[in-house]
Structures are given as structure tokens and as C-alpha cells.
Design an enzyme around this catalytic site. Structure first.
Site, PDB file in Angstrom:
ATOM      1  N   TYR A  22       9.249  19.468 -27.361  1.00 21.12           N
ATOM      2  CA  TYR A  22       9.669  20.595 -27.640  1.00 21.12           C
ATOM      3  C   TYR A  22       8.827  21.301 -28.810  1.00 21.12           C
ATOM      4  O   TYR A  22       9.317  22.234 -29.715  1.00 21.12           O
ATOM      5  CB  TYR A  22      11.241  20.277 -28.450  1.00 21.12           C
ATOM      6  CG  TYR A  22      12.372  20.604 -27.188  1.00 21.12           C
ATOM      7  CD1 TYR A  22      12.449  22.034 -26.465  1.00 21.12           C
ATOM      8  CD2 TYR A  22      13.054  19.739 -26.932  1.00 21.12           C
ATOM      9  CE1 TYR A  22      13.402  22.043 -25.519  1.00 21.12           C
ATOM     10  CE2 TYR A  22      14.226  19.585 -26.019  1.00 21.12           C
ATOM     11  CZ  TYR A  22      14.384  20.713 -25.334  1.00 21.12           C
ATOM     12  OH  TYR A  22      15.219  21.156 -24.374  1.00 21.12           O
ATOM     13  N   GLU A  62       5.343  20.546 -17.939  1.00 18.99           N
ATOM     14  CA  GLU A  62       6.570  19.757 -18.230  1.00 18.99           C
ATOM     15  C   GLU A  62       6.700  18.580 -17.411  1.00 18.99           C
ATOM     16  O   GLU A  62       7.168  17.565 -17.451  1.00 18.99           O
ATOM     17  CB  GLU A  62       7.843  20.776 -18.318  1.00 18.99           C
ATOM     18  CG  GLU A  62       7.677  21.372 -19.548  1.00 18.99           C
ATOM     19  CD  GLU A  62       8.926  22.299 -19.845  1.00 18.99           C
ATOM     20  OE1 GLU A  62       8.940  23.215 -20.617  1.00 18.99           O
ATOM     21  OE2 GLU A  62       9.802  22.429 -18.935  1.00 18.99           O
ATOM     22  N   LYS A  93      20.843  17.134 -20.454  1.00 18.18           N
ATOM     23  CA  LYS A  93      20.762  16.740 -21.762  1.00 18.18           C
ATOM     24  C   LYS A  93      21.779  15.646 -22.175  1.00 18.18           C
ATOM     25  O   LYS A  93      22.892  15.539 -21.493  1.00 18.18           O
ATOM     26  CB  LYS A  93      20.997  17.978 -22.621  1.00 18.18           C
ATOM     27  CG  LYS A  93      19.751  19.030 -22.466  1.00 18.18           C
ATOM     28  CD  LYS A  93      19.852  19.896 -23.425  1.00 18.18           C
ATOM     29  CE  LYS A  93      18.609  21.209 -23.427  1.00 18.18           C
ATOM     30  NZ  LYS A  93      18.716  22.143 -24.352  1.00 18.18           N
TER      31      LYS A  93
END
Ligand code: IDP
Ligand code: MG
Length: 143
Positions: free
Chosen positions: A51, A128, A11
Site C-alpha cells: 500500500y 500487484e 481482507k
């Protein structure tokens, strides 16, 4: 035991702190192998869609803002029980609750900026990985 693939994201906090290499090292030392990777700066639309499962949660807006605040490194990882193995090496969502020696314990400071993403099920891992990679971008480990 079954060979699986899972999605990992380093991230923006961890990329910004120059921890890409260290995090990949934790993943590799746990037996996982990188079979695809790319660096991206997610758009608001991409982060929001990725998300979408958290759309109704109070932190959704902040999560999208955080995930678009800087570049990320997305990876497909492969290995025995890769989904669970990656979650184990990541540690708990809240770094304060993450076990010693996990990525989040060692590289994350807060619940919201917690260094890594990992797929939470085999079904979601497939979704994903497809979100970020074309089939021909996944490199089989031939040696
Ligand atoms: P996970 O990343 O461990 O799977 P999720 O519950 O799927 O955790 O949450 C997705 C991400 O949203 C977390 O990794 C974290 O960045 C953020 N997040 C989760 N819960 C909170 C919260 O209560 N406040 C702020 N951010 C949160
Ligand atoms: Mg999750």
C-alpha cells in the site's frame, strides 16, 4: 474486449467473518476465473510496501494495521476486462455507497474494513500479481 488478469485480496475482516467462499462465489458468478490463490498473514513490511501508494494518506497506518490483523486470501483472477469487472463486483470503496449486490455492500461494514482489494488499473494489476505470485504459480485455464 480483452482477456486480463487482476489481483484480488479477501481482507482480514471478511476472512474472519468466514466469507471467503461467498466472496469467491460472487467473483465466479460474474465470470471471473481464479488462476492463482494463497492464504497469507501479511507482515507489516509486506502490507506497508503493497500500500506504499497511500503512504502520505492519513489512514495509511491504520490500513497497514488492519491488513496485518489477520490472514488474507490473495488471488489472481482472469477474464474479459478483469480489472474493471472485479472493481464492478467489489462495489465502491465505502460500503455505504456500494451498489446492492456488490461484495462490499453485502459483506463489508465500514470504509476502512471493506472486505476486498482489487487492482485499479492493468498496470497496477501486473505489479500487484508479481508482488504475490511467481509466474509459475499462475495456472492457465486449459479447460
Ligand atoms: P480501493 O480499495 O477501493 O481501491 P483506495 O482508495 O485504494 O480504495 O484505498 C485503499 C484502502 O484504504 C481502502 O480499500 C480502505 O480499506 C482504506 N481506506 C480508503 N480510504 C479510507 C479512509 O478515508 N479512511 C480509512 N480507510 C480508508
Ligand atoms: Mg485502491
Amino acid at each position: 474486449m480483452a482477456k486480463e488478469q487482476t489481483l484480488s485480496i479477501v481482507k482480514p475482516d471478511a476472512v474472519g467473518n468466514n466469507n471467503i467462499g461467498s466472496i469467491i462465489s460472487y467473483l465466479e458468478k460474474s465470470g471471473l476465473q481464479v488462476v492463482a490463490m494463497k492464504m497469507l498473514h501479511l507482515s507489516k513490511e509486506q502490507a506497508g510496501e503493497f500500500y506504499a501508494i497511500h503512504k502520505e494518506r492519513p489512514f495509511y497506518g491504520d490500513l497497514v494495521k488492519f491488513m496485518t490483523s489477520g490472514p488474507v486470501l490473495v488471488m489472481a483472477l482472469e477474464g474479459e476486462n478483469a480489472v474493471a469487472q472485479n472493481r464492478k463486483v467489489m462495489g465502491a470503496t465505502n460500503p455505504e455507497q456500494a451498489e446492492v449486490g456488490t461484495i462490499r455492500r453485502d459483506f463489508a461494514k465500514t470504509l476502512d474494513e471493506n472486505a476486498v482489494h482489487g487492482s485499479d488499473s492493468l498496470d497496477n494489476a501486473k505489479i500487484e500479481i508479481n508482488f504475490f505470485f511467481k509466474p509459475n504459480e499462475i495456472c492457465a485455464r486449459t479447460r
